[in-house]
Scaffold this motif. Structure first.
Motif, PDB file in Angstrom:
ATOM      1  N   ASP A 193       2.551   1.174 -12.755  1.00 46.02           N
ATOM      2  CA  ASP A 193       2.601   1.668 -14.606  1.00 46.02           C
ATOM      3  C   ASP A 193       3.596   2.531 -14.789  1.00 46.02           C
ATOM      4  OD1 ASP A 193       0.241  -0.410 -14.373  1.00 46.02           O
ATOM      5  OD2 ASP A 193      -0.839   1.507 -14.294  1.00 46.02           O
ATOM      6  N   GLY A 194       4.998   1.773 -15.928  1.00 47.75           N
ATOM      7  CA  GLY A 194       5.959   2.933 -15.584  1.00 47.75           C
ATOM      8  C   GLY A 194       5.636   2.384 -18.086  1.00 47.75           C
ATOM      9  N   PHE A 195       7.635   2.077 -17.815  1.00 48.83           N
ATOM     10  CA  PHE A 195       7.252   1.836 -19.612  1.00 48.83           C
ATOM     11  C   PHE A 195       7.124   0.620 -19.786  1.00 48.83           C
ATOM     12  CE2 PHE A 195      10.772  -0.208 -21.894  1.00 48.83           C
ATOM     13  CZ  PHE A 195      10.274   0.846 -23.379  1.00 48.83           C
ATOM     14  N   GLU A 196       7.604  -0.070 -18.451  1.00 48.97           N
ATOM     15  CA  GLU A 196       6.496  -1.719 -18.222  1.00 48.97           C
ATOM     16  C   GLU A 196       6.021  -1.950 -16.853  1.00 48.97           C
ATOM     17  OE1 GLU A 196       6.214  -4.010 -21.217  1.00 48.97           O
ATOM     18  OE2 GLU A 196       6.911  -3.068 -22.454  1.00 48.97           O
ATOM     19  N   PRO A 197       4.507  -2.237 -16.905  1.00 50.43           N
ATOM     20  CA  PRO A 197       3.975  -2.198 -15.333  1.00 50.43           C
ATOM     21  C   PRO A 197       4.897  -3.751 -14.996  1.00 50.43           C
ATOM     22  CG  PRO A 197       2.722  -3.592 -17.325  1.00 50.43           C
ATOM     23  CD  PRO A 197       3.087  -2.481 -17.642  1.00 50.43           C
ATOM     24  N   MET A 198       5.492  -3.254 -13.850  1.00 53.58           N
ATOM     25  CA  MET A 198       6.374  -3.835 -12.505  1.00 53.58           C
ATOM     26  C   MET A 198       4.984  -3.709 -11.411  1.00 53.58           C
ATOM     27  SD  MET A 198      10.006  -2.640 -13.587  1.00 53.58           S
ATOM     28  CE  MET A 198      10.595  -4.338 -12.284  1.00 53.58           C
ATOM     29  N   CYS A 199       4.806  -5.498 -10.803  1.00 55.03           N
ATOM     30  CA  CYS A 199       4.771  -5.404  -9.031  1.00 55.03           C
ATOM     31  C   CYS A 199       5.757  -5.052  -8.169  1.00 55.03           C
ATOM     32  CB  CYS A 199       3.547  -7.094  -9.555  1.00 55.03           C
ATOM     33  SG  CYS A 199       3.410  -7.011  -7.978  1.00 55.03           S
ATOM     34  N   LEU A 200       5.340  -4.614  -7.375  1.00 56.41           N
ATOM     35  CA  LEU A 200       6.391  -3.704  -6.287  1.00 56.41           C
ATOM     36  C   LEU A 200       5.792  -3.666  -4.986  1.00 56.41           C
ATOM     37  CD1 LEU A 200       8.124  -1.039  -8.610  1.00 56.41           C
ATOM     38  CD2 LEU A 200       9.149  -3.243  -8.763  1.00 56.41           C
ATOM     39  N   PHE A 201       7.027  -3.255  -4.178  1.00 52.37           N
ATOM     40  CA  PHE A 201       6.394  -2.709  -3.193  1.00 52.37           C
ATOM     41  C   PHE A 201       6.952  -0.977  -3.074  1.00 52.37           C
ATOM     42  CE2 PHE A 201       7.841  -1.598   1.466  1.00 52.37           C
ATOM     43  CZ  PHE A 201       6.712  -2.794   1.842  1.00 52.37           C
ATOM     44  N   VAL A 202       5.548  -0.607  -2.183  1.00 51.85           N
ATOM     45  CA  VAL A 202       5.391   0.707  -2.862  1.00 51.85           C
ATOM     46  C   VAL A 202       5.431   1.006  -1.493  1.00 51.85           C
ATOM     47  CG1 VAL A 202       5.115   2.643  -3.672  1.00 51.85           C
ATOM     48  CG2 VAL A 202       4.933   0.726  -5.029  1.00 51.85           C
ATOM     49  N   ALA A 203       5.944   2.165  -0.844  1.00 49.87           N
ATOM     50  CA  ALA A 203       4.964   3.111  -0.212  1.00 49.87           C
ATOM     51  C   ALA A 203       6.236   4.515  -0.213  1.00 49.87           C
ATOM     52  CB  ALA A 203       5.737   2.631   1.076  1.00 49.87           C
ATOM     53  N   PRO A 204       5.446   5.925   0.818  1.00 43.71           N
ATOM     54  CA  PRO A 204       5.596   6.616   0.629  1.00 43.71           C
ATOM     55  C   PRO A 204       6.903   7.323   1.103  1.00 43.71           C
ATOM     56  CG  PRO A 204       3.518   6.843   1.643  1.00 43.71           C
ATOM     57  CD  PRO A 204       4.213   4.977   1.947  1.00 43.71           C
ATOM     58  N   PHE A 205       8.037   7.743   0.115  1.00 37.78           N
ATOM     59  CA  PHE A 205       9.372   7.777   0.233  1.00 37.78           C
ATOM     60  C   PHE A 205      10.235   8.861   1.711  1.00 37.78           C
ATOM     61  CE2 PHE A 205      12.797  10.864   0.012  1.00 37.78           C
ATOM     62  CZ  PHE A 205      13.646  10.280  -0.394  1.00 37.78           C
ATOM     63  N   GLU A 206       8.517   9.466   2.836  1.00 36.97           N
ATOM     64  CA  GLU A 206       9.510   9.955   3.867  1.00 36.97           C
ATOM     65  C   GLU A 206       9.245   8.757   5.323  1.00 36.97           C
ATOM     66  OE1 GLU A 206       6.409  11.045   1.804  1.00 36.97           O
ATOM     67  OE2 GLU A 206       7.417  12.714   1.390  1.00 36.97           O
ATOM     68  N   THR A 207       8.404   7.676   4.584  1.00 35.53           N
ATOM     69  CA  THR A 207       9.010   6.505   5.143  1.00 35.53           C
ATOM     70  C   THR A 207       9.063   5.488   4.828  1.00 35.53           C
ATOM     71  OG1 THR A 207       6.411   6.132   5.037  1.00 35.53           O
ATOM     72  CG2 THR A 207       6.480   7.639   6.885  1.00 35.53           C
ATOM     73  N   TYR A 208       9.471   5.311   3.835  1.00 38.44           N
ATOM     74  CA  TYR A 208       9.991   4.082   2.871  1.00 38.44           C
ATOM     75  C   TYR A 208      10.777   3.321   3.812  1.00 38.44           C
ATOM     76  CZ  TYR A 208      11.456   0.823  -0.948  1.00 38.44           C
ATOM     77  OH  TYR A 208      11.311  -0.411  -1.434  1.00 38.44           O
ATOM     78  N   SER A 209      11.966   3.927   4.225  1.00 32.44           N
ATOM     79  CA  SER A 209      12.988   2.921   4.734  1.00 32.44           C
ATOM     80  C   SER A 209      12.016   2.483   6.136  1.00 32.44           C
ATOM     81  CB  SER A 209      14.568   3.950   5.180  1.00 32.44           C
ATOM     82  OG  SER A 209      13.753   5.353   6.348  1.00 32.44           O
ATOM     83  N   THR A 210      11.852   2.927   6.312  1.00 33.05           N
ATOM     84  CA  THR A 210      11.116   3.118   8.368  1.00 33.05           C
ATOM     85  C   THR A 210      10.286   1.078   7.752  1.00 33.05           C
ATOM     86  OG1 THR A 210      11.094   5.051   8.578  1.00 33.05           O
ATOM     87  CG2 THR A 210       9.362   3.103  10.217  1.00 33.05           C
ATOM     88  N   TRP A 211       9.068   1.736   6.279  1.00 37.28           N
ATOM     89  CA  TRP A 211       8.732   0.527   6.041  1.00 37.28           C
ATOM     90  C   TRP A 211       9.797  -0.944   6.005  1.00 37.28           C
ATOM     91  CZ3 TRP A 211       3.789  -1.057   7.086  1.00 37.28           C
ATOM     92  CH2 TRP A 211       2.800  -0.275   7.175  1.00 37.28           C
ATOM     93  N   ALA A 212       9.976  -0.798   5.215  1.00 36.18           N
ATOM     94  CA  ALA A 212      11.308  -1.566   4.525  1.00 36.18           C
ATOM     95  C   ALA A 212      12.275  -2.409   5.766  1.00 36.18           C
ATOM     96  CB  ALA A 212      11.619  -1.346   3.459  1.00 36.18           C
TER      97      ALA A 212
END
Length: 400
Positions: A193-212
């Motif tokens: 939920d932001g300015f407009e709701p969006m469906c996104l791949f979300v992961a903690p910033f610390e491990t985001y690059s690893t998950w991606a």
């Protein structure tokens, strides 16, 4: 951002995060990297892109829906026959149909500028269904290529006795595997939920690059790097076997086998290369600024282009077959009024005779003459094992 498949992950970048620690999704991460690297400006029209995507999605949806429904309807009544590769073709059509049925969601999402209006559950469920359909379609192509070659070269007696049960087990295993593979990615897809709701791949910033990276590599390995060599090798082996048979139709069959390989590569190679480059950019490699902009801009279009397999597969594996054309015509005639049906049956009988004499082929092991009469066979490789009556066909191979 979803590492694979369509979705809002390809939407415009979000606003900048005030601190790196506040980055929670792919678009914010991309914005962070783009604004810490030297800036470059590329004039690309997002409005033109959205119109082009909508048209592409709509074309694939309409054509793919009609083609795959026809394939399923024609094969459904004959799916119970033992010893036929038609079971793989039927399941592949069902998988492609699943991909096609998800397209209206992506069409609306593109039209709404990647705003997701259908709730959190549908956010995950729509992506999950797409991934399951994508993987199962690829896996059934592998099964079809391997089983075709195994049947041509002579299956073991045990396989001949239990081949239909074995193929059913393989198809069930493919669906189970396809349902499990997307789970690591789907659990990280959320409605943001932001300015407009969006469906996104979300992961903690610390491990985001690893998950991606893990998700992208698993998608590329399971969706291309493993399937493509198997499809290519077994189709090439089948083509070599056909050339050694020395039959006049062998060249046409070899060209069709090459088309199987080429279409798979054309549909999926650009997508997986783009996916990996986008995933690695900024954390593992540094792309030129202009190249990065082009990759992010055209990723959606390349992703949509990969869905053309839903349109091409029914043509290659079904509509080029005189046998399938004959069964399709009979299915259409079945629903016509009786006066038209009688005329249609005569036309079907004439077409069937012509197809049998001009296009059908029975390929046997070297030195063995084919039976004097047999069923209508697929130009995309139908094989009759020696000394096997065509009616029982425990080793016959009919692709559609």
């Amino acid at each position: 951002m979803s590492a694979a498949g369509p979705g809002p992950s390809q939407g415009p970048p979000a606003g900048p995060a005030s601190e790196p620690g506040e980055i929670h999704n792919w678009t914010e991460l991309l914005y962070f990297f783009n604004h810490t690297l030297p800036e470059c400006h590329v004039e690309l029209s997002e409005n033109t892109k959205r119109v082009a995507l909508f048209v592409l999605y709509l074309a694939v949806f309409v054509v793919g829906l009609v083609e795959n429904l026809l394939v399923i309807c024609v094969h459904w009544r004959r799916a119970g026959r033992a010893g036929l590769l038609r079971l793989y073709v039927l399941n592949m059509a069902a998988a492609d149909l699943g991909t096609v049925l998800s397209l209206p969601v992506w069409m609306l999402e593109v039209t709404l500028d990647y705003t997701w209006l259908w709730g959190s559950f549908s956010c995950r469920f729509a992506h999950y269904c797409y991934f399951v359909s994508m993987y199962s379609s690829v896996f059934f192509l592998v099964c079809l290529s391997v089983d075709r070659y195994v049947t041509l070269t002579g299956a073991s007696p045990s396989w001949q006795r239990h081949q239909h049960r074995g193929r059913r087990a393989v198809c069930a295993a493919v669906w189970v595997l396809s349902a499990l593979v997307p789970l690591p990615e789907v659990v990280h897809i959320r409605l943001v939920d932001g300015f407009e709701p969006m469906c996104l791949f979300v992961a903690p910033f610390e491990t985001y690059s690893t998950w991606a990276l893990v998700v992208s590599l698993s998608t590329t390995i399971l969706g291309f790097l493993l399937p493509f060599p198997l499809i290519a090798v077994f189709n090439v082996l089948t083509a070599c076997r056909l050339r050694r048979a020395g039959r006049p139709e062998g060249r046409r069959h070899c060209l069709l086998l090459c088309a199987y390989i080429a279409v798979f590569a054309i549909c999926w190679l650009p997508y997986h290369v783009t996916l990996l480059l986008i995933t690695l950019h900024g954390t593992h490699i540094s792309l030129h600024c202009y190249l990065a902009h082009l990759l992010y801009f055209f990723y959606d279009i390349i992703d949509c282009f990969s869905m053309l397999h839903c349109v091409v597969n029914p043509i290659l594996y079904n509509f080029l077959s005189p046998g399938f054309q004959d069964r399709l015509l009979k299915a259409v005639v079945h629903y016509l009024p009786k006066a038209q049906a009688r005329e249609g049956r005569r036309a079907s009988s004439s077409s069937s005779s012509s197809s049998s004499t001009q296009h059908s082929i029975i390929i046997t092991k070297e030195g063995i003459h084919p039976p004097a009469a047999g069923p209508h066979l697929h130009p995309s490789l139908n094989f009759q094992a020696p000394n096997t009556p065509p009616t029982s066909a425990p080793q016959s191979l009919i692709a559609s």
